[in-house]
Every structure is written in C-alpha cells, then in structure tokens.
Motif scaffolding. Structure first.
Motif, PDB file in Angstrom:
ATOM      1  N   PHE A 184       0.819  -1.207   0.000  1.00 43.63           N
ATOM      2  CA  PHE A 184       0.000   0.000   0.000  1.00 43.63           C
ATOM      3  C   PHE A 184       0.856   1.261   0.000  1.00 43.63           C
ATOM      4  O   PHE A 184       0.550   2.223  -0.691  1.00 43.63           O
ATOM      5  CB  PHE A 184      -0.930   0.003   1.215  1.00 43.63           C
ATOM      6  CG  PHE A 184      -1.694   1.283   1.388  1.00 43.63           C
ATOM      7  CD1 PHE A 184      -2.805   1.535   0.613  1.00 43.63           C
ATOM      8  CD2 PHE A 184      -1.293   2.222   2.328  1.00 43.63           C
ATOM      9  CE1 PHE A 184      -3.520   2.714   0.756  1.00 43.63           C
ATOM     10  CE2 PHE A 184      -2.000   3.400   2.479  1.00 43.63           C
ATOM     11  CZ  PHE A 184      -3.113   3.649   1.696  1.00 43.63           C
ATOM     12  N   TYR A 185       1.943   1.237   0.777  1.00 45.10           N
ATOM     13  CA  TYR A 185       2.763   2.444   0.908  1.00 45.10           C
ATOM     14  C   TYR A 185       3.450   2.795  -0.406  1.00 45.10           C
ATOM     15  O   TYR A 185       3.434   3.960  -0.820  1.00 45.10           O
ATOM     16  CB  TYR A 185       3.778   2.272   2.046  1.00 45.10           C
ATOM     17  CG  TYR A 185       3.075   2.128   3.365  1.00 45.10           C
ATOM     18  CD1 TYR A 185       2.557   3.242   4.021  1.00 45.10           C
ATOM     19  CD2 TYR A 185       2.890   0.889   3.954  1.00 45.10           C
ATOM     20  CE1 TYR A 185       1.875   3.124   5.214  1.00 45.10           C
ATOM     21  CE2 TYR A 185       2.204   0.755   5.156  1.00 45.10           C
ATOM     22  CZ  TYR A 185       1.701   1.879   5.769  1.00 45.10           C
ATOM     23  OH  TYR A 185       1.008   1.755   6.948  1.00 45.10           O
ATOM     24  N   LEU A 186       4.020   1.826  -1.081  1.00 46.35           N
ATOM     25  CA  LEU A 186       4.650   2.083  -2.377  1.00 46.35           C
ATOM     26  C   LEU A 186       3.612   2.561  -3.386  1.00 46.35           C
ATOM     27  O   LEU A 186       3.839   3.537  -4.110  1.00 46.35           O
ATOM     28  CB  LEU A 186       5.364   0.826  -2.895  1.00 46.35           C
ATOM     29  CG  LEU A 186       5.994   0.954  -4.287  1.00 46.35           C
ATOM     30  CD1 LEU A 186       7.045   2.058  -4.311  1.00 46.35           C
ATOM     31  CD2 LEU A 186       6.590  -0.386  -4.708  1.00 46.35           C
ATOM     32  N   ALA A 187       2.469   1.887  -3.429  1.00 54.13           N
ATOM     33  CA  ALA A 187       1.410   2.267  -4.367  1.00 54.13           C
ATOM     34  C   ALA A 187       0.966   3.705  -4.118  1.00 54.13           C
ATOM     35  O   ALA A 187       0.845   4.503  -5.060  1.00 54.13           O
ATOM     36  CB  ALA A 187       0.229   1.305  -4.235  1.00 54.13           C
ATOM     37  N   THR A 188       0.759   4.061  -2.868  1.00 53.27           N
ATOM     38  CA  THR A 188       0.283   5.400  -2.527  1.00 53.27           C
ATOM     39  C   THR A 188       1.341   6.457  -2.814  1.00 53.27           C
ATOM     40  O   THR A 188       1.023   7.557  -3.274  1.00 53.27           O
ATOM     41  CB  THR A 188      -0.179   5.443  -1.054  1.00 53.27           C
ATOM     42  OG1 THR A 188      -1.164   4.417  -0.865  1.00 53.27           O
ATOM     43  CG2 THR A 188      -0.779   6.782  -0.688  1.00 53.27           C
ATOM     44  N   MET A 189       2.595   6.143  -2.568  1.00 45.15           N
ATOM     45  CA  MET A 189       3.664   7.104  -2.881  1.00 45.15           C
ATOM     46  C   MET A 189       3.788   7.308  -4.396  1.00 45.15           C
ATOM     47  O   MET A 189       3.982   8.436  -4.860  1.00 45.15           O
ATOM     48  CB  MET A 189       4.979   6.653  -2.264  1.00 45.15           C
ATOM     49  CG  MET A 189       4.985   6.840  -0.752  1.00 45.15           C
ATOM     50  SD  MET A 189       6.590   6.551   0.034  1.00 45.15           S
ATOM     51  CE  MET A 189       6.738   4.789  -0.131  1.00 45.15           C
ATOM     52  N   LEU A 190       3.674   6.229  -5.178  1.00 47.64           N
ATOM     53  CA  LEU A 190       3.706   6.364  -6.640  1.00 47.64           C
ATOM     54  C   LEU A 190       2.551   7.222  -7.138  1.00 47.64           C
ATOM     55  O   LEU A 190       2.725   8.074  -8.019  1.00 47.64           O
ATOM     56  CB  LEU A 190       3.662   4.989  -7.306  1.00 47.64           C
ATOM     57  CG  LEU A 190       4.931   4.161  -7.269  1.00 47.64           C
ATOM     58  CD1 LEU A 190       4.659   2.737  -7.761  1.00 47.64           C
ATOM     59  CD2 LEU A 190       6.026   4.823  -8.108  1.00 47.64           C
ATOM     60  N   LEU A 191       1.376   7.000  -6.576  1.00 47.04           N
ATOM     61  CA  LEU A 191       0.212   7.795  -6.974  1.00 47.04           C
ATOM     62  C   LEU A 191       0.413   9.273  -6.624  1.00 47.04           C
ATOM     63  O   LEU A 191       0.147  10.153  -7.443  1.00 47.04           O
ATOM     64  CB  LEU A 191      -1.051   7.256  -6.292  1.00 47.04           C
ATOM     65  CG  LEU A 191      -1.531   5.906  -6.807  1.00 47.04           C
ATOM     66  CD1 LEU A 191      -2.506   5.267  -5.819  1.00 47.04           C
ATOM     67  CD2 LEU A 191      -2.159   6.040  -8.186  1.00 47.04           C
ATOM     68  N   THR A 192       0.898   9.531  -5.432  1.00 47.75           N
ATOM     69  CA  THR A 192       1.148  10.911  -5.006  1.00 47.75           C
ATOM     70  C   THR A 192       2.149  11.583  -5.933  1.00 47.75           C
ATOM     71  O   THR A 192       1.936  12.717  -6.384  1.00 47.75           O
ATOM     72  CB  THR A 192       1.658  10.945  -3.553  1.00 47.75           C
ATOM     73  OG1 THR A 192       0.708  10.272  -2.717  1.00 47.75           O
ATOM     74  CG2 THR A 192       1.864  12.357  -3.064  1.00 47.75           C
TER      75      THR A 192
ATOM     76  N   VAL B 140      -1.424  11.634   1.743  1.00 47.76           N
ATOM     77  CA  VAL B 140      -0.528  11.748   2.892  1.00 47.76           C
ATOM     78  C   VAL B 140      -1.230  11.229   4.152  1.00 47.76           C
ATOM     79  O   VAL B 140      -0.634  10.472   4.939  1.00 47.76           O
ATOM     80  CB  VAL B 140      -0.041  13.204   3.075  1.00 47.76           C
ATOM     81  CG1 VAL B 140       0.673  13.394   4.402  1.00 47.76           C
ATOM     82  CG2 VAL B 140       0.858  13.603   1.907  1.00 47.76           C
ATOM     83  N   LEU B 141      -2.499  11.587   4.339  1.00 44.91           N
ATOM     84  CA  LEU B 141      -3.252  11.078   5.496  1.00 44.91           C
ATOM     85  C   LEU B 141      -3.351   9.555   5.449  1.00 44.91           C
ATOM     86  O   LEU B 141      -3.203   8.892   6.481  1.00 44.91           O
ATOM     87  CB  LEU B 141      -4.655  11.690   5.542  1.00 44.91           C
ATOM     88  CG  LEU B 141      -4.752  13.150   5.928  1.00 44.91           C
ATOM     89  CD1 LEU B 141      -6.203  13.633   5.858  1.00 44.91           C
ATOM     90  CD2 LEU B 141      -4.177  13.401   7.318  1.00 44.91           C
ATOM     91  N   ALA B 142      -3.603   9.013   4.266  1.00 43.09           N
ATOM     92  CA  ALA B 142      -3.687   7.558   4.136  1.00 43.09           C
ATOM     93  C   ALA B 142      -2.365   6.897   4.516  1.00 43.09           C
ATOM     94  O   ALA B 142      -2.348   5.866   5.191  1.00 43.09           O
ATOM     95  CB  ALA B 142      -4.081   7.176   2.708  1.00 43.09           C
ATOM     96  N   LEU B 143      -1.261   7.500   4.111  1.00 50.45           N
ATOM     97  CA  LEU B 143       0.053   6.959   4.463  1.00 50.45           C
ATOM     98  C   LEU B 143       0.307   7.036   5.963  1.00 50.45           C
ATOM     99  O   LEU B 143       0.879   6.119   6.556  1.00 50.45           O
ATOM    100  CB  LEU B 143       1.160   7.715   3.709  1.00 50.45           C
ATOM    101  CG  LEU B 143       1.284   7.395   2.222  1.00 50.45           C
ATOM    102  CD1 LEU B 143       2.184   8.415   1.533  1.00 50.45           C
ATOM    103  CD2 LEU B 143       1.804   5.984   2.023  1.00 50.45           C
ATOM    104  N   ILE B 144      -0.108   8.116   6.580  1.00 49.32           N
ATOM    105  CA  ILE B 144       0.129   8.310   8.013  1.00 49.32           C
ATOM    106  C   ILE B 144      -0.730   7.379   8.858  1.00 49.32           C
ATOM    107  O   ILE B 144      -0.246   6.769   9.819  1.00 49.32           O
ATOM    108  CB  ILE B 144      -0.118   9.787   8.415  1.00 49.32           C
ATOM    109  CG1 ILE B 144       0.941  10.697   7.800  1.00 49.32           C
ATOM    110  CG2 ILE B 144      -0.142   9.939   9.940  1.00 49.32           C
ATOM    111  CD1 ILE B 144       0.651  12.176   7.931  1.00 49.32           C
ATOM    112  N   PHE B 145      -2.002   7.265   8.499  1.00 53.21           N
ATOM    113  CA  PHE B 145      -2.953   6.573   9.367  1.00 53.21           C
ATOM    114  C   PHE B 145      -3.260   5.130   8.970  1.00 53.21           C
ATOM    115  O   PHE B 145      -4.025   4.474   9.658  1.00 53.21           O
ATOM    116  CB  PHE B 145      -4.253   7.363   9.479  1.00 53.21           C
ATOM    117  CG  PHE B 145      -4.070   8.674  10.191  1.00 53.21           C
ATOM    118  CD1 PHE B 145      -3.836   8.700  11.557  1.00 53.21           C
ATOM    119  CD2 PHE B 145      -4.092   9.864   9.502  1.00 53.21           C
ATOM    120  CE1 PHE B 145      -3.654   9.884  12.231  1.00 53.21           C
ATOM    121  CE2 PHE B 145      -3.918  11.069  10.154  1.00 53.21           C
ATOM    122  CZ  PHE B 145      -3.701  11.088  11.516  1.00 53.21           C
ATOM    123  N   LYS B 146      -2.669   4.637   7.919  1.00 56.34           N
ATOM    124  CA  LYS B 146      -2.915   3.248   7.504  1.00 56.34           C
ATOM    125  C   LYS B 146      -2.271   2.302   8.484  1.00 56.34           C
ATOM    126  O   LYS B 146      -1.184   2.386   8.891  1.00 56.34           O
ATOM    127  CB  LYS B 146      -2.387   3.019   6.079  1.00 56.34           C
ATOM    128  CG  LYS B 146      -2.266   1.584   5.643  1.00 56.34           C
ATOM    129  CD  LYS B 146      -3.615   0.979   5.363  1.00 56.34           C
ATOM    130  CE  LYS B 146      -3.434  -0.393   4.724  1.00 56.34           C
ATOM    131  NZ  LYS B 146      -3.643  -1.495   5.612  1.00 56.34           N
TER     132      LYS B 146
END
Length: 149
Positions: free
Chosen positions: A94-102, A143-149
């Motif tokens: 999830f973290y890699l996917a979310t960082m790529l999307l960001t 960013v919130l998703a990364l912090i609170f996941k």
C-alpha cells in the motif's frame, strides 16, 4: 462562470468523494463490498491518475508545439503505466502504491502548469486554479492515508 467551467468544477469536486470514502475506510479499517479501504482508495486513485494521463494525451494532440506533442504523448503513457503498476502492487504494498500515486499527481500538475498554452489566459487561469485545489486535496488525502494506515 461559463457552463463548461461549472461542469468541470462540479465534476472535479464530486471526484473527491470516492477519495474521501476510501480514506475513511482505510483509516477505520472497514470493508466495503468485501474490499478493504486501502484497495478502494488506491484503485480509485489509479483510475483518476490514468484519467489525468489521458488529459495530458489530449493536451499533446491539441498542442501546436512539435516538441511538446511528442513529450506529452510519451509522458501520458508513462503515467498510465504507473497507474497500472499501482493496480498490480496495491494489495502487496500500500505504501509504495500510494507514494507512486502521489508522485504521479504532483508530476502531472507540474507538467500541466508548464505546458498549458499562454493563449486564452482566462480559461488557463480557471483550469489551473481548479487543478491546483483538487491536486492539493488529493495529495493531502494520500498523505493522510500513508500516516494513518
């Protein structure tokens, strides 16, 4: 405000609703239709990144600058592939996917700001203002998703 601008604005802000739902599901660890929040969030995000990639493709076709056309067409395909990659890795990282999307959202925003024609300044100003606000909200939710996941 023109009817077209009203429609763009309405659709743009309505597009934040699925992000919000996905974020709430992610943070609260609740499933929707047997899908966890992280999957809901990242898959919708990948779809929207792919959509914005198509906007770059259209900008490339509409551009009168030959160098810009080739670059926008190539870059638009890179972002579509990034969105596809995110769909493939979503459940595994999830973290890699979310960082790529960001990174994708920020990159497309910078490219649009750089490549939009100086002609029709009023339309350019409206679009870039709207995109700046929407991109800010979307990046903030990532960013919130990364912090609170």
């Amino acid at each position: 405000m023109s009817p077209t601008n009203k429609t763009m604005l309405s659709l743009g802000y309505l597009g934040l609703v699925p992000f919000s739902v996905g974020l709430i599901l992610t943070i609260s660890n609740i499933e929707l239709l047997n899908l966890n929040g992280a999957t809901v969030f990242t898959t919708y995000s990948a779809v929207i990144l792919s959509f914005l990639s198509g906007v770059l493709w259209g900008s490339g076709i509409a551009s009168k600058q030959n160098d810009a056309v080739q670059n926008l067409l190539i870059v638009s395909n890179v972002f579509a592939l990034v969105a596809w990659l995110v769909l493939l890795i979503d459940s595994n990282n999830f973290y890699l996917a979310t960082m790529l999307l960001t990174a994708g959202y920020l990159s497309i925003w910078f490219i649009e700001r750089h490549n939009m024609s100086e002609s029709r300044k009023e339309e350019r100003s409206f679009y870039l203002t709207m995109r700046s606000k929407l991109t800010s909200f979307v990046v903030f939710m990532h960013v919130l998703a990364l912090i609170f996941k």
